[in-house]
Design an enzyme around this catalytic site. Sequence first.
Site, mmCIF file in Angstrom:
data_model
loop_
_atom_site.group_PDB
_atom_site.id
_atom_site.type_symbol
_atom_site.label_atom_id
_atom_site.label_comp_id
_atom_site.label_asym_id
_atom_site.label_seq_id
_atom_site.Cartn_x
_atom_site.Cartn_y
_atom_site.Cartn_z
ATOM 1 N N GLU A 1 0.823 -1.210 0.000
ATOM 2 C CA GLU A 1 0.000 0.000 0.000
ATOM 3 C C GLU A 1 0.854 1.256 0.000
ATOM 4 O OE1 GLU A 1 -3.034 0.024 -0.586
ATOM 5 O OE2 GLU A 1 -3.973 -1.804 0.153
ATOM 6 N N ARG B 1 0.864 3.845 -3.342
ATOM 7 C CA ARG B 1 0.226 5.147 -3.111
ATOM 8 C C ARG B 1 1.246 6.255 -2.888
ATOM 9 N NH1 ARG B 1 -5.566 3.952 -0.266
ATOM 10 N NH2 ARG B 1 -5.529 1.682 -0.376
ATOM 11 N N ASP C 1 -5.159 -9.905 -7.966
ATOM 12 C CA ASP C 1 -5.389 -9.094 -9.158
ATOM 13 C C ASP C 1 -4.138 -8.520 -9.816
ATOM 14 O OD1 ASP C 1 -5.008 -7.515 -6.928
ATOM 15 O OD2 ASP C 1 -6.755 -6.236 -7.247
ATOM 16 N N GLU D 1 -11.703 0.695 -10.726
ATOM 17 C CA GLU D 1 -11.305 -0.295 -11.738
ATOM 18 C C GLU D 1 -12.124 -0.215 -13.022
ATOM 19 O OE1 GLU D 1 -9.575 -1.191 -8.017
ATOM 20 O OE2 GLU D 1 -11.728 -1.072 -8.482
#
Length: 663
Positions: free
Chosen positions: A228, A232, A373, A544
Amino acid sequence: MESVLPSFIRPGLDDSPYDNAKVRRRSSLKVAIQTWLSSGAGKSSTSCSLGKFLAILLIVGLCYVALTHTPPPGSLRRSGDHGGDKQERSFGETWRKTMRPSRNNKQSITGQENKNTSVLSHNNDTKVVTGELLQAEELVWRRRQGDVVAAFRHAWKGYRDFAMGYDELQPLSKRGVDGLGGLGATVVDALDTAIIMECEDVVQDATLWIEKELPGRLQDRGQVNLFETTIRVLGGLLSAYSLLGNEQESASKFAVNPKVFLERAVDLGDRLHSAFSTSPTAIPYSDVNLREKRAHAAGFDGGASSTAEVTTVQMEFWYLSHVSGDPKYANSAMRVYEHIKGLPKTEGLVPIFISPRSGGFVGNNIRLGSRGDSYYEYLLKVWLQQGGADSDASAVTYLREMYEEAVSGVKHLLVKKSRPKGLVFVGELPNGITGNFSPKMDHLVCFLAGTLALGATRGMTKDQALRRGFMSERDLQDLKLAEDLCHTCYQMYAVTATGLAPEIAYFNMDEHAQTGQDGGRKDAEFEQDIQIHPFDRHNLLRPETVESLFVLYRVTGDVKYREWGWKIFQAFEAHTKVSTGGYSSLESVTSVPAKRRDKMETFFLGETLKYIYLLFSDRSVLPLDKYVFNTEAHPLPIIIPSTGSGRRNKQTFRFRLKATASR
């Protein structure tokens, strides 16, 4: 007239449909005239004044016919959309373009003149539009861009007023919360969106905070998640550094010096690197203590890391090495792929957990939703970022091979159709290939449509890729699957009462038919195909689907993707906007008024609004064959290896910003 665009924007000769720049295809009319003039009759007619007069009269008559004749629908074929593309037009269209310049004399952001004609495809109908109509339609999209900018400013206002310096805003409570390690994640995540949208005050506010406050946070804060924080914060810093011109100059427009972003990125990268350096295998630990520069395994799932997490930091660490000159970041990150390349897989598919202690996969759960993913996404994107599309001898060719093997596995094992109307979706294998198939699809899986389109065309438009011989039959099939999946993802929005998608949807199959768990719209076309369970009805403002709409519009030029994006944006405005500032996640999308969750995720500013804005922008803004977006939508430049020396080309990739209408 020869293009004067920068070399990294101006396509080379390979973008032309002709092998030799000196050879240009002539229209049938020009061929006929030239043949006639070259014939004996032509020569004799032009040998005297009467002959010249007749020849001129003939040409004038042909011009009149061409100017007054309306070509049948579809007779104008768009060969491309920017940078060196050629369009085949009738002689009359070419004449009108030459003799009556466009009313809009402004240059596009890449320095090109606006096209006078185009083909827009909508609802399977192709219509030829004149320059004036095209300009009018584009003006509508510029105004809608302005609405997106206003939404971004409203989101930022709520964050700045009530949560500045915190990771996230709780817009209903009007306070901030730290859920990502306390690094002011929203500040950094939103920065390059503000740069792209030219929100100068936001850029300056964010830069000041990063310069003054972030160093203390990096030194004092404790545990963060490697994945994360990388996508980010590290990704946001590197993207801002790249977009504002690297260390070569100050960004005078925004009155900030990009060098500060690189300094913070190196500091953060050094601390995060301990996830690799302290692990006994090539697989990094998932959690890092920034203050102490050490890492440890996750405290759950037996200490396993998510497969997606350990394989979705390579773009950022590789680019950090590229701009800092220190190879340790790239070496450690790329070693993960080299290790996974040798592990057993199921038709290219992998379980969603991997152990940093043993280096092997854990469990059998195979899915393209959470924890799985972006493994598949980054196989392609890292290959693109390191110039794989431009070199068959690329050092990361194996990543493209792994990607293609995985896509084949997805098609064979996970792609199904719903009943009764046949929506194409991607399911799961919770217990591996020996277990039952689950018709469950996370909203997260909607990234796949954009990834497939990007993989099929290498970031070019479909027409460009076809002309250059890049699209095989397999690529065409992948693009078709991308379009089908994107349609399904949009229907996950259209089926609900709010017009917003749930976090998870289930698709009806013969053996999995369910009733009484609809999305709240009885008149929805696919109401029987899509079922939404009570605990899956929330919406987190995820990006998405709009990400895939953006990529597919860039690749195909089909305006329906813009229209779908506009409807989604309007639904966000109607149901998630908080009057005092910010936007809120929803508890349920299946009823109106929708109950709110009191949280604005950082990715709403960093991804969702950015992708909608770019969907409505000129397709030459951040072209997909020059930039790759990380999984948090932070664009990083494609770096093509230089020839001969083996050293990477450190050319600075920049784009010119375009003023937004109706700001």
